[in-house]
Design an enzyme around this catalytic site. Structure first.
Site, short mmCIF file in Angstrom:
data_model
loop_
_atom_site.label_atom_id
_atom_site.label_comp_id
_atom_site.label_asym_id
_atom_site.label_seq_id
_atom_site.Cartn_x
_atom_site.Cartn_y
_atom_site.Cartn_z
CE LYS A 114 62.76 -7.49 5.12
NZ LYS A 114 61.50 -8.26 4.86
CE1 TYR A 128 60.05 -8.80 10.15
CE2 TYR A 128 62.02 -10.16 10.06
CZ TYR A 128 61.25 -9.13 9.55
OH TYR A 128 61.66 -8.42 8.45
CG ASN A 183 59.97 -8.49 1.50
OD1 ASN A 183 60.96 -8.42 2.23
ND2 ASN A 183 58.74 -8.50 1.98
CG HIS A 201 61.50 -3.92 8.65
ND1 HIS A 201 60.32 -4.54 8.97
CD2 HIS A 201 61.65 -2.90 9.56
CE1 HIS A 201 59.79 -3.94 10.03
NE2 HIS A 201 60.58 -2.95 10.40
CD GLU A 231 59.63 -1.86 13.61
OE1 GLU A 231 59.95 -1.14 12.62
OE2 GLU A 231 58.77 -2.75 13.55
#
Ligand code: IDP
Ligand code: MG
Length: 155
Positions: free
Chosen positions: A12, A52, A115, A118, A129
């Site tokens: 991220k 998401y 964070n 993913h 995905e």
């Protein structure tokens, strides 16, 4: 039963901004996961709304989307024994302050949505995905001299 699987990981924007791409990638490499696909992607609104979809009604969704678009993300497909669960274990729980010490999120971050990483959470989502972010011809099958230790009997 154990099986060789593939999973989808995104590094991220907070990791990109904080120069942690190598650190995070290195942790996956050191575990013995094989990187079989790797590229930068700029996440569009449409891609994020799909990825998401379970969070679009949450109050933090707008901030999450903005955050995920701050830099390109490093997208990768990792391969290894039971790697969907193994990678989630290395990554740690969603809230970095609740994650176990030693995990990527606990060791390297403090907050959500920033964070670090993913990772797909189930075989069904890993398949979806991987297809969401990679064409078939962007995923490679290749041998490494360490395969006998990582995939074989290690003798
Ligand atoms: P996961 O990334 O551990 O699978 P999800 O519940 O699927 O967790 O949430 C996706 C991402 O949305 C999280 O990794 C985090 O970046 C962000 N997020 C989840 N919950 C919150 C929250 O309560 N506040 C802000 N961001 C959140
Ligand atoms: Mg999730």
């Amino acid at each position: 039963m154990s099986e060789v699987q593939k999973t989808l990981v995104l590094i991220k924007p907070d990791a990109m901004q904080r120069d942690l791409l190598g650190e995070v990638l290195g942790r996956f490499e050191r575990k013995g996961l094989k990187i079989v696909g790797l590229k930068f992607i700029h996440l569009t609104d449409a891609l994020l709304e799909e990825h998401y979809a379970h969070l679009t009604e949450k109050p933090f969704f707008a901030d999450l989307k903005k955050f995920m678009q701050q830099t390109p993300v490093a997208a990768m497909v990792l391969e290894g024994w039971d790697c969907i669960d193994e990678v989630r274990k290395l990554v740690g729980s969603t809230n970095p302050r609740a994650a176990d010490a030693g995990t990527i999120r606990a060791d390297l971050s403090m907050n959500m949505p920033s964070n670090i990483v993913h990772a797909s959470d189930s075989p069904e989502n890993a398949a979806i995905e991987i297809k969401r972010f990679f064409q078939d011809d962007e995923i490679y099958s290749y041998e490494k001299i360490t395969d006998r230790y990582i995939f074989g009997e290690g003798v």
